[in-house]
Design a protein around this motif. Sequence first.
Motif, PDB file in Angstrom:
ATOM      1  N   UNK A 374      71.184  -9.179  79.523  1.00 56.24           N
ATOM      2  CA  UNK A 374      71.610 -10.340  80.311  1.00 56.24           C
ATOM      3  C   UNK A 374      71.880 -11.509  79.371  1.00 56.24           C
ATOM      4  N   UNK A 375      72.517 -12.542  79.903  1.00 54.50           N
ATOM      5  CA  UNK A 375      72.795 -13.733  79.104  1.00 54.50           C
ATOM      6  C   UNK A 375      72.328 -14.981  79.834  1.00 54.50           C
ATOM      7  N   UNK A 376      71.891 -15.955  79.067  1.00 57.03           N
ATOM      8  CA  UNK A 376      71.665 -17.308  79.579  1.00 57.03           C
ATOM      9  C   UNK A 376      72.832 -18.166  79.126  1.00 57.03           C
ATOM     10  N   UNK A 377      73.083 -19.225  79.883  1.00 54.25           N
ATOM     11  CA  UNK A 377      74.284 -20.008  79.608  1.00 54.25           C
ATOM     12  C   UNK A 377      73.985 -21.499  79.729  1.00 54.25           C
ATOM     13  N   UNK A 378      74.401 -22.254  78.724  1.00 56.67           N
ATOM     14  CA  UNK A 378      74.327 -23.705  78.788  1.00 56.67           C
ATOM     15  C   UNK A 378      75.718 -24.285  78.607  1.00 56.67           C
ATOM     16  N   UNK A 379      76.034 -25.304  79.393  1.00 49.47           N
ATOM     17  CA  UNK A 379      77.380 -25.858  79.305  1.00 49.47           C
ATOM     18  C   UNK A 379      77.409 -27.358  79.528  1.00 49.47           C
ATOM     19  N   UNK A 380      78.570 -27.936  79.239  1.00 47.03           N
ATOM     20  CA  UNK A 380      78.762 -29.358  79.493  1.00 47.03           C
ATOM     21  C   UNK A 380      80.168 -29.581  80.023  1.00 47.03           C
ATOM     22  N   UNK A 381      80.275 -30.424  81.025  1.00 49.84           N
ATOM     23  CA  UNK A 381      81.598 -30.787  81.548  1.00 49.84           C
ATOM     24  C   UNK A 381      82.298 -31.653  80.515  1.00 49.84           C
ATOM     25  N   UNK A 382      83.496 -31.256  80.115  1.00 52.66           N
ATOM     26  CA  UNK A 382      84.250 -32.006  79.108  1.00 52.66           C
ATOM     27  C   UNK A 382      84.854 -33.236  79.774  1.00 52.66           C
ATOM     28  N   UNK A 383      84.404 -34.412  79.344  1.00 48.74           N
ATOM     29  CA  UNK A 383      84.895 -35.654  79.954  1.00 48.74           C
ATOM     30  C   UNK A 383      84.994 -36.758  78.921  1.00 48.74           C
ATOM     31  N   UNK A 384      83.906 -37.414  78.629  1.00 52.67           N
ATOM     32  CA  UNK A 384      83.931 -38.606  77.783  1.00 52.67           C
ATOM     33  C   UNK A 384      83.405 -38.359  76.362  1.00 52.67           C
ATOM     34  N   UNK A 385      83.187 -37.120  75.969  1.00 51.55           N
ATOM     35  CA  UNK A 385      82.690 -36.856  74.621  1.00 51.55           C
ATOM     36  C   UNK A 385      83.702 -37.343  73.582  1.00 51.55           C
ATOM     37  N   UNK A 386      83.193 -37.670  72.424  1.00 53.99           N
ATOM     38  CA  UNK A 386      84.074 -38.202  71.365  1.00 53.99           C
ATOM     39  C   UNK A 386      84.463 -37.148  70.340  1.00 53.99           C
ATOM     40  N   UNK A 387      83.860 -35.966  70.407  1.00 51.35           N
ATOM     41  CA  UNK A 387      84.200 -34.914  69.445  1.00 51.35           C
ATOM     42  C   UNK A 387      83.748 -33.565  69.979  1.00 51.35           C
ATOM     43  N   UNK A 388      84.317 -32.505  69.402  1.00 48.95           N
ATOM     44  CA  UNK A 388      83.912 -31.149  69.774  1.00 48.95           C
ATOM     45  C   UNK A 388      82.464 -30.892  69.363  1.00 48.95           C
ATOM     46  N   UNK A 389      82.025 -31.560  68.309  1.00 44.23           N
ATOM     47  CA  UNK A 389      80.640 -31.402  67.869  1.00 44.23           C
ATOM     48  C   UNK A 389      79.674 -31.813  68.969  1.00 44.23           C
ATOM     49  N   UNK A 390      80.045 -32.878  69.720  1.00 48.87           N
ATOM     50  CA  UNK A 390      79.196 -33.315  70.834  1.00 48.87           C
ATOM     51  C   UNK A 390      79.131 -32.259  71.928  1.00 48.87           C
ATOM     52  N   UNK A 391      80.249 -31.545  72.145  1.00 50.59           N
ATOM     53  CA  UNK A 391      80.236 -30.472  73.141  1.00 50.59           C
ATOM     54  C   UNK A 391      79.163 -29.454  72.779  1.00 50.59           C
ATOM     55  N   UNK A 392      79.183 -29.049  71.521  1.00 51.70           N
ATOM     56  CA  UNK A 392      78.233 -28.028  71.076  1.00 51.70           C
ATOM     57  C   UNK A 392      76.799 -28.522  71.236  1.00 51.70           C
ATOM     58  N   UNK A 393      76.549 -29.762  70.827  1.00 55.47           N
ATOM     59  CA  UNK A 393      75.189 -30.317  70.922  1.00 55.47           C
ATOM     60  C   UNK A 393      74.728 -30.361  72.377  1.00 55.47           C
ATOM     61  N   UNK A 394      75.592 -30.846  73.281  1.00 51.40           N
ATOM     62  CA  UNK A 394      75.210 -30.964  74.684  1.00 51.40           C
ATOM     63  C   UNK A 394      75.058 -29.587  75.336  1.00 51.40           C
ATOM     64  N   UNK A 395      75.942 -28.652  74.970  1.00 47.58           N
ATOM     65  CA  UNK A 395      75.836 -27.301  75.527  1.00 47.58           C
ATOM     66  C   UNK A 395      74.588 -26.604  75.011  1.00 47.58           C
ATOM     67  N   UNK A 396      74.236 -26.835  73.737  1.00 45.75           N
ATOM     68  CA  UNK A 396      73.014 -26.253  73.176  1.00 45.75           C
ATOM     69  C   UNK A 396      71.777 -26.783  73.899  1.00 45.75           C
ATOM     70  N   UNK A 397      71.783 -28.081  74.201  1.00 50.77           N
ATOM     71  CA  UNK A 397      70.662 -28.675  74.948  1.00 50.77           C
ATOM     72  C   UNK A 397      70.535 -28.034  76.334  1.00 50.77           C
ATOM     73  N   UNK A 398      71.693 -27.835  76.974  1.00 54.63           N
ATOM     74  CA  UNK A 398      71.682 -27.206  78.297  1.00 54.63           C
ATOM     75  C   UNK A 398      71.207 -25.752  78.204  1.00 54.63           C
ATOM     76  N   UNK A 399      71.597 -25.061  77.117  1.00 54.47           N
ATOM     77  CA  UNK A 399      71.167 -23.676  76.923  1.00 54.47           C
ATOM     78  C   UNK A 399      69.649 -23.607  76.761  1.00 54.47           C
ATOM     79  N   UNK A 400      69.089 -24.567  76.043  1.00 56.48           N
ATOM     80  CA  UNK A 400      67.635 -24.599  75.863  1.00 56.48           C
ATOM     81  C   UNK A 400      66.936 -24.798  77.211  1.00 56.48           C
ATOM     82  N   UNK A 401      67.504 -25.636  78.069  1.00 54.92           N
ATOM     83  CA  UNK A 401      66.941 -25.841  79.407  1.00 54.92           C
ATOM     84  C   UNK A 401      67.002 -24.539  80.217  1.00 54.92           C
ATOM     85  N   UNK A 402      68.116 -23.807  80.052  1.00 53.81           N
ATOM     86  CA  UNK A 402      68.251 -22.524  80.763  1.00 53.81           C
ATOM     87  C   UNK A 402      67.215 -21.526  80.264  1.00 53.81           C
TER      88      UNK A 402
END
Length: 428
Positions: A374-402
Amino acid sequence: MKHLLVIEDNKSIASVIEHLGTSAGYEVTVAYSFAEVKNILAKKQDFFIATVDYSLPDAYEGEVIPYVLDHTIPSVIMTGRMDNKIRHKLLKLPIIDYITKENSQAYRYLLKVLHGQLTNHKTKVLVVDDSLSSRQHICRLLKRRNFTVYDEPDGTKALQVLEKNPSIKVLITDQEMPGMSGVELVQTIRKTHPDRDLIIIGCSGVNDHFQSARFIKSGANDFLKKPFCMEEFYCRIVKSIEELQYIEKIKATADSDYLTPLANRRAFIEKMDNDFPDIIQNELAYIFAVLHINNFKEINDNYGQGGGDLVLVELANLLSKHFTSQPLARLGGGKFACLASGLEVEEIAACLTEFQDIVSQHNLSFKEKKITFTISLGGTVVAQQTSAKQWVEQADQALQQAHNKAGAQMVINGLAELSKKKEQLSLA
């Protein structure tokens, strides 16, 4: 399948060429004499290419060559005899090339030519020359080798063609042109097209020893002095294209995950950074998701590295099938990434949930055992981030919560807030 006609009186050599043709993907017909050639061409003329022995028992002085060319069959001449007279005679003919049968290297070169005739159409070449006759001559030589050819009479129009056709890989430009010289054209092009993406070959008929250095110092890959012979022209073109293909192969290897068919972390983040402005301004909705195989260490412990690798490859294949045309990557270990798009974020979230279900219901065979995961999944809605690096950081945080919730869970930052905002707007 394309058809190759091999004309060769030496049966051992004919067998070698037949093998080369078959390995390159041709259907091969062999003729051992001029008489056999006549019988074959009386019944069948749809040959894509021919290799023609210069001296046959019944055509010792190359009489078979014009006969084959008259049937509009592109030809490579193979000869064990070579002197200046024969060489000049061959260079005047509209042939693909000639090869002297000296050693094994000759047959390696022949294989390159045979393969090139099948694949050169994928390579686009732009010829820039204000002289119509010179431009047409270069285009004829290129088309003889099956390249896809564009031609323009000046630098300004050449720049327009390059902008419309970014997949052009080779540009051949004359120096003496009205408005913009060849060197000026090279300097302009190199501002946006590095030499790893576009080959530029300068040429000039002016007797100036500094012309070649001017071109190369301005960014050209090579230089040809007019008038040039067909033989030199093809050697330089083919060598330059081989070098470009080698660079592209190295880059593809550097950008790919070593195990799966997906991009690696560095290449993926670099692409996301480059595409960031377009993604933010796009009318589509996006969710950047990081997926992780649950208990991946236990899978490796239970089934060994072979079983773990099989799971990674299988998940990569499932991702590619479910998220077609979406940017995907393996970030490392059991972690993958996907930039999923759609009309609404809720639609994308549902698609991600569906994928989790597909994975959990999937199994694969390994050494007579069934592996499920099975897989766990963390994600972030792409909206006001200033870089792709922020996407990864926010998605990683969400993955940790999952992961903290245990099991096959999914957490997407920003989804609830966006849904609440839409609900408030609809009520208003």
